[in-house]
Design a protein around this motif. Structure first.
Motif, mmCIF file in Angstrom:
data_model
loop_
_atom_site.group_PDB
_atom_site.id
_atom_site.type_symbol
_atom_site.label_atom_id
_atom_site.label_comp_id
_atom_site.label_asym_id
_atom_site.label_seq_id
_atom_site.Cartn_x
_atom_site.Cartn_y
_atom_site.Cartn_z
ATOM 1 N N GLU A 162 0.726 -0.951 -0.070
ATOM 2 C CA GLU A 162 -0.014 -0.040 0.109
ATOM 3 C C GLU A 162 0.930 1.212 -0.059
ATOM 4 N N VAL A 163 1.991 1.062 0.780
ATOM 5 C CA VAL A 163 2.986 2.503 0.825
ATOM 6 C C VAL A 163 3.593 2.576 -0.475
ATOM 7 N N ARG A 164 4.263 1.377 -0.758
ATOM 8 C CA ARG A 164 4.838 1.405 -2.165
ATOM 9 C C ARG A 164 4.212 2.072 -3.461
ATOM 10 N N THR A 165 3.084 1.510 -3.378
ATOM 11 C CA THR A 165 2.091 2.063 -4.478
ATOM 12 C C THR A 165 2.269 3.701 -4.652
ATOM 13 N N LEU A 166 2.203 4.270 -3.582
ATOM 14 C CA LEU A 166 2.398 5.939 -3.461
ATOM 15 C C LEU A 166 3.693 6.323 -4.012
ATOM 16 N N PHE A 167 4.550 5.593 -3.728
ATOM 17 C CA PHE A 167 6.202 5.913 -4.232
ATOM 18 C C PHE A 167 6.148 5.625 -5.676
ATOM 19 N N VAL A 168 5.559 4.441 -6.249
ATOM 20 C CA VAL A 168 5.799 4.222 -7.579
ATOM 21 C C VAL A 168 4.855 5.224 -8.358
ATOM 22 N N SER A 169 4.029 5.812 -7.784
ATOM 23 C CA SER A 169 3.120 6.983 -8.730
ATOM 24 C C SER A 169 3.969 8.021 -8.640
ATOM 25 N N TRP A 170 4.616 8.340 -7.645
ATOM 26 C CA TRP A 170 5.551 9.462 -7.360
ATOM 27 C C TRP A 170 6.683 9.621 -8.419
#
Lengths: 275, 193
Positions: free
Chosen positions: B177-185
């Motif tokens: 869930e956290v990594r998704t945020l970074f992938v889109s960043w």
């Protein structure tokens, strides 16, 4: 009152004594803290300086987790975390409901109130002259914080007075300590932290009380550097306000983690007959 | 020339694509600035800023994009929120500073304080890997990568002995869930940059 509790990263590291004392004091006042399960970092200054969407996403995930706990209120002892979470809650409220986000100082002074805080005092902090230091994000930006006065806050002063301590009137209550620059631009922290220390010293304070892990770390751990830069000896202990509450409630200095502070507060407390 | 000097510059006659951009992206109306300077008067770091908050707002009105994206003030702004709280027009200067920082990095401007940006990046990568920040490893990595091996060594040891710098910290379980945020960043940064 059962409240969701979001500690934030510092409370697992440099500010563990803030976490421990906060939990004990809340329990004594009848707040049942339920830690937000699997919470993540709010991203702090780092994330909002690099990417706005990232910082929003990180806090939205935390807020969604709080939402699943079915509790009306979430509290956090860290002003940085609290302002991020409050921002997320403001956005969520536009599209429906969101839990109430309160900084721990806000929860204790608004939901419990000074009378209740005073009624649990066993060992009043008589004669201790404190500078209540709020820093930036407990009350700012005011449209998001919605707590106390952004420049002349008084909530912590009243809380400390309820514990039997005196508080000084001073100029730097809500000035910045240098925040996130402790490692990357240390001279800024030595400069601004030095201004805060000098102001507290001028006002006749014997110690500072804070409600923020960054303020505590910057003013406490850089105090020697400030002293050698300015050529002044301050020797001002920097307490978390929850540690002072704990002492007044009869907890030992060990339980409040007072030995973890770099500027040793024990001689002052002994001199005042508090320990 | 003398007469020109005393003729006030009419900012409302200057075209500023950046001003339009700020208004569109952030919903902030720079035109409401009356140049009272309360933002700069309250700014904790104004004494080391190359452009004070009031000037930053005026530079946006002038469309001085390059100056804004290369200024030192971007990287020593404390985000202390005093300027926005004192502004009679409620201009959210900290939000503008965030926007300018983001834009400067995206467009490849070299920050005047690389250590500040490095620290932010290391902190974010910590969150990307574990979901939370662990202070001791962060400080160590920062000192190694900036070649300041001895910086704060004594202080670090004192803090370590006080138990203030535990080497392990909590970790998020649902890291996807956290990594998704970074992938889109990262996707955003690549697409724009």
């Amino acid at each position: 009152m059962i409240v969701a509790y979001y500690p934030g990263c510092s409370l697992e590291g440099v500010a563990r004594e803030y976490d421990r004392s906060a939990r004990l004091v809340c329990e004594r006042l009848g707040f049942g803290l339920q830690e937000v399960p699997d919470w993540n970092c709010c991203g702090a200054t780092a994330a909002h300086s690099l990417d706005h969407e990232l910082t929003r996403g990180l806090s939205a995930r935390n807020l969604a987790t709080v939402g699943r706990m079915n509790l009306a209120t979430v509290t956090t002892p860290c002003p940085g975390c609290s302002i991020r979470l409050k921002g997320a809650a403001m956005e969520a409220k536009k599209e429906g409901g969101a839990p109430e986000v309160m900084h721990l100082l806000q929860l204790l002074t608004e939901a419990a109130g000074t009378e209740k805080i005073a009624s649990s005092v066993i060992k009043p902090l008589g004669g201790l002259r404190l500078a209540a230091y709020y820093g930036c994000l407990v009350t700012r930006p005011r449209a998001v914080a919605r707590f106390d006065d952004p420049e002349q806050p008084r909530s912590m002063d009243r809380l400390l007075q309820a514990l039997g301590a005196e508080t000084v009137d001073w100029s730097h209550k809500a000035e910045c300590c240098g925040g996130a620059f402790a490692a990357s631009e240390t001279s800024i922290v030595v400069d601004l932290g030095g201004q805060v220390l000098e102001a507290a010293h001028q006002a006749g304070a014997e110690a500072l009380a804070v409600a923020c892990p960054m303020c505590q770390v910057n003013i406490d751990t850089r105090q020697r550097e400030v002293e050698s830069t300015r050529g002044v000896r301050y020797d001002l202990p920097v307490f978390y306000f929850t540690q002072l509450m704990g002492l007044a409630y009869g907890f030992t200095h060990r339980a409040m983690g007072l030995k973890r502070l770099l500027v040793n507060p024990l001689p002052l407390l002994k001199r005042k007959g508090i320990l | 020339m003398d007469t020109d000097f005393y003729t006030p510059m009419r900012l409302d006659e200057v075209e500023s694509p950046l001003q339009d951009e700020v208004e569109k992206a952030l919903g902030i109306d720079i035109e409401t600035c009356m140049e009272c300077g309360k933002c700069s008067g309250g700014c904790s770091n104004a004494h080391i800023f190359d452009f004070t908050p009031r000037k930053v707002v005026q530079l946006i009105r002038l469309g001085a994009e390059e100056t804004l994206l290369t200024m030192d003030a971007l990287w020593v702004c404390l985000s202390c929120q005093l300027c926005v709280d004192r502004c009679p027009s409620g201009i959210d200067i900290p939000r503008i500073m965030d926007y300018l920082r983001e834009k400067a990095l995206r467009e490849g401007y070299r920050p005047s304080r690389p250590a500040v940006v490095l620290f932010y990046e290391l902190m974010c990568s910590c969150v990307e890997r574990r979901g939370r920040v662990s202070e001791a490893p962060l400080m160590l990595r920062f000192n190694v990568l900036t070649g300041q091996y001895l910086k704060d060594l004594t202080l670090g040891i004192r803090m370590f002995l006080k138990g203030k710098l535990p080497l392990t910290a909590g970790k998020v379980k649902k890291m996807d869930e956290v990594r998704t945020l970074f992938v889109s960043w990262h996707r955003r940064s690549v697409k724009r940059g």
